[in-house]
Scaffold this motif. Sequence first.
Motif, short mmCIF file in Angstrom:
data_model
loop_
_atom_site.label_atom_id
_atom_site.label_comp_id
_atom_site.label_asym_id
_atom_site.label_seq_id
_atom_site.Cartn_x
_atom_site.Cartn_y
_atom_site.Cartn_z
N ASN A 70 1.17 -1.31 -0.06
CA ASN A 70 -0.12 -0.18 -0.46
C ASN A 70 1.46 1.33 -0.21
O ASN A 70 0.11 1.88 -0.95
N VAL A 71 2.18 0.97 0.91
CA VAL A 71 2.88 2.41 0.99
C VAL A 71 3.40 2.88 -0.55
O VAL A 71 3.65 3.96 -1.53
N LYS A 72 3.34 0.62 -1.27
CA LYS A 72 4.43 1.66 -2.73
C LYS A 72 3.18 1.78 -3.49
O LYS A 72 3.38 3.34 -4.81
N ALA A 73 1.36 1.16 -3.78
CA ALA A 73 1.09 2.42 -4.35
C ALA A 73 0.42 3.28 -3.91
O ALA A 73 0.45 4.54 -5.31
N ILE A 74 0.52 4.28 -3.35
CA ILE A 74 0.51 5.59 -2.53
C ILE A 74 1.82 6.62 -3.29
O ILE A 74 0.66 7.15 -3.96
N ILE A 75 2.96 6.11 -3.20
CA ILE A 75 3.69 6.23 -4.01
C ILE A 75 3.57 6.70 -5.86
O ILE A 75 3.77 7.43 -6.32
N ALA A 76 3.22 5.34 -6.12
CA ALA A 76 2.92 5.29 -7.43
C ALA A 76 1.83 6.04 -8.21
O ALA A 76 2.19 6.89 -8.95
N THR A 94 -0.70 10.62 6.41
CA THR A 94 -2.73 10.46 6.76
C THR A 94 -2.72 8.86 6.53
O THR A 94 -3.84 8.24 7.48
N ALA A 95 -2.70 8.17 5.90
CA ALA A 95 -3.20 6.79 5.93
C ALA A 95 -2.39 5.73 7.08
O ALA A 95 -3.30 4.78 7.71
N LEU A 96 -1.71 7.08 7.61
CA LEU A 96 -0.97 5.75 8.72
C LEU A 96 -2.17 5.78 9.73
O LEU A 96 -2.41 4.97 10.37
N GLN A 97 -2.07 7.26 10.14
CA GLN A 97 -3.45 7.82 11.39
C GLN A 97 -4.74 6.99 11.02
O GLN A 97 -5.28 6.45 11.96
N GLU A 98 -5.18 6.84 9.68
CA GLU A 98 -6.61 6.74 9.31
C GLU A 98 -6.81 5.46 9.21
O GLU A 98 -8.15 4.62 9.92
N SER A 99 -5.53 4.36 8.75
CA SER A 99 -5.95 2.88 8.58
C SER A 99 -5.06 1.93 9.16
O SER A 99 -4.69 0.55 9.16
N ASP A 114 -19.23 5.03 7.24
CA ASP A 114 -19.28 4.11 6.25
C ASP A 114 -17.58 4.45 5.75
O ASP A 114 -17.63 4.86 4.28
N SER A 115 -16.98 4.55 6.91
CA SER A 115 -15.58 5.49 6.38
C SER A 115 -14.93 3.49 5.82
O SER A 115 -14.63 3.01 6.00
N GLN A 116 -14.69 3.76 4.83
CA GLN A 116 -13.27 2.69 4.05
C GLN A 116 -12.19 2.99 4.17
O GLN A 116 -11.34 3.79 2.94
N GLY A 117 -11.10 1.70 3.68
CA GLY A 117 -10.20 1.65 2.51
C GLY A 117 -9.08 2.76 3.20
O GLY A 117 -9.25 2.69 5.02
N LEU A 118 -7.78 3.02 2.53
CA LEU A 118 -6.86 3.50 3.63
C LEU A 118 -7.13 4.79 3.40
O LEU A 118 -6.04 4.89 5.26
N PHE A 119 -7.75 5.58 3.61
CA PHE A 119 -7.90 7.09 4.32
C PHE A 119 -9.55 6.97 5.20
O PHE A 119 -9.91 8.58 5.26
N GLN A 120 -9.83 6.06 4.95
CA GLN A 120 -11.54 6.18 5.56
C GLN A 120 -11.53 6.76 4.76
O GLN A 120 -12.73 8.31 5.59
N GLN A 121 -12.21 7.05 3.70
CA GLN A 121 -13.29 7.84 2.43
C GLN A 121 -14.65 7.41 3.21
O GLN A 121 -14.79 5.83 2.98
N ARG A 122 -15.71 8.03 2.42
CA ARG A 122 -16.87 8.07 3.10
C ARG A 122 -17.49 8.31 1.74
O ARG A 122 -17.40 9.08 1.16
N GLU A 131 -15.93 -0.06 -3.82
CA GLU A 131 -14.96 -0.61 -4.78
C GLU A 131 -14.28 0.48 -5.34
O GLU A 131 -12.88 0.16 -5.46
N GLN A 132 -14.83 2.26 -5.50
CA GLN A 132 -13.08 2.99 -5.35
C GLN A 132 -12.71 3.23 -5.00
O GLN A 132 -11.27 3.48 -4.91
N ILE A 133 -12.70 3.58 -3.39
CA ILE A 133 -12.68 4.05 -2.40
C ILE A 133 -11.86 2.51 -1.62
O ILE A 133 -10.61 3.18 -0.74
N THR A 134 -11.64 1.88 -2.17
CA THR A 134 -11.05 0.99 -1.39
C THR A 134 -9.72 0.34 -2.19
O THR A 134 -9.38 -0.33 -2.66
N ASP A 135 -9.72 1.06 -3.38
CA ASP A 135 -8.95 0.87 -4.42
C ASP A 135 -7.75 1.68 -4.14
O ASP A 135 -7.42 2.77 -4.03
N PRO A 136 -6.28 1.42 -3.56
CA PRO A 136 -5.31 1.95 -3.19
C PRO A 136 -4.91 3.00 -4.48
O PRO A 136 -5.04 5.13 -3.45
N GLU A 137 -4.73 3.04 -5.64
CA GLU A 137 -4.61 3.78 -6.16
C GLU A 137 -5.65 5.12 -6.65
O GLU A 137 -5.76 6.10 -6.65
N TYR A 138 -6.86 4.89 -6.48
CA TYR A 138 -8.55 5.31 -6.83
C TYR A 138 -8.75 5.67 -5.58
O TYR A 138 -8.44 8.22 -5.77
#
Length: 191
Positions: A70-76, A94-99, A114-122, A131-138
Motif C-alpha cells: 500500500n505504501v508503494k501504491a500511494i507513492i506510484a 494520513t493513511a497511517l493514522q486513518e488505517s 461508512d468510512s473505508q479504504g486506506l484513508f477512511q473515505q466515505r 469499490e473505488q475508495i477501497t482501490d489504493p490508487e483511486y
Amino acid sequence: MNTILRKSVLGIAGLAFTGGVFAGPVAAHAADTTHAAKPVSVTVQGDKLIPHGVQGNQSRIDLNDEQTANVKAIIAATKKAGMDERAAVVSIATALQESKLENLGHLGDRNDHDSQGLFQQRPSSGWGTVEQITDPEYSTTAFLKGLKQVDGWQDMPLTKAAQTVQVSAYPDHYAQWEQQAADLVAQHWNK
C-alpha cells in the motif's frame, strides 16, 4: 477588589477544570500505547520530506507485506498525479493514522460512519463508491486531488494539510506519523 480578584481566580480555575474534562478523552486517546514510539531507523531530514520538522512524539509501526504494498501504491499514485515526495509523505502519514496502511472495508459496529479504504473515505461524503475508495490508487488520487485544492499545502505543517483534506475529529494525530512516512518515502520513492 478582593471579590473581583477572587472571582477571577475561581473563573480561571473553572476554565482549567472544564478544559481538562473535555480534553481528557482526547488525551486518553492520544495516550494509546499500542503503537508506542520506537527509535527511528532511518533519519530523514531536509527541505523536501520534512520541511517543518516533526511535531510532537512520533509513532512507528512495523509493516507487513500488504501495508508495504500500500505504501508503494500511494507513492506510484503520487508520481502518476505529478506530485512530489512531500505529497507522498502527507499521504502516507494520513493513511497511517486513518488505517495503519490497511485497506479497510466497512468496520460495522466499530465505525459509526461508512468510512473505508486506506484513508477512511466515505461514499456518503462523495469520495466515490465502495469499490473505488477501497482501490489504493483511486483513494490516493482522491486524497491528492483534495490536497491540491488546499492553497499553500506545501508550506503547511503536515497535520494541518492532512486535516484540511480529511476533516478528522482528531486533527493533531496525523503529526505523529511524519517521520515514519518520510522514512518510507525515502526508502521506496526511487524503486
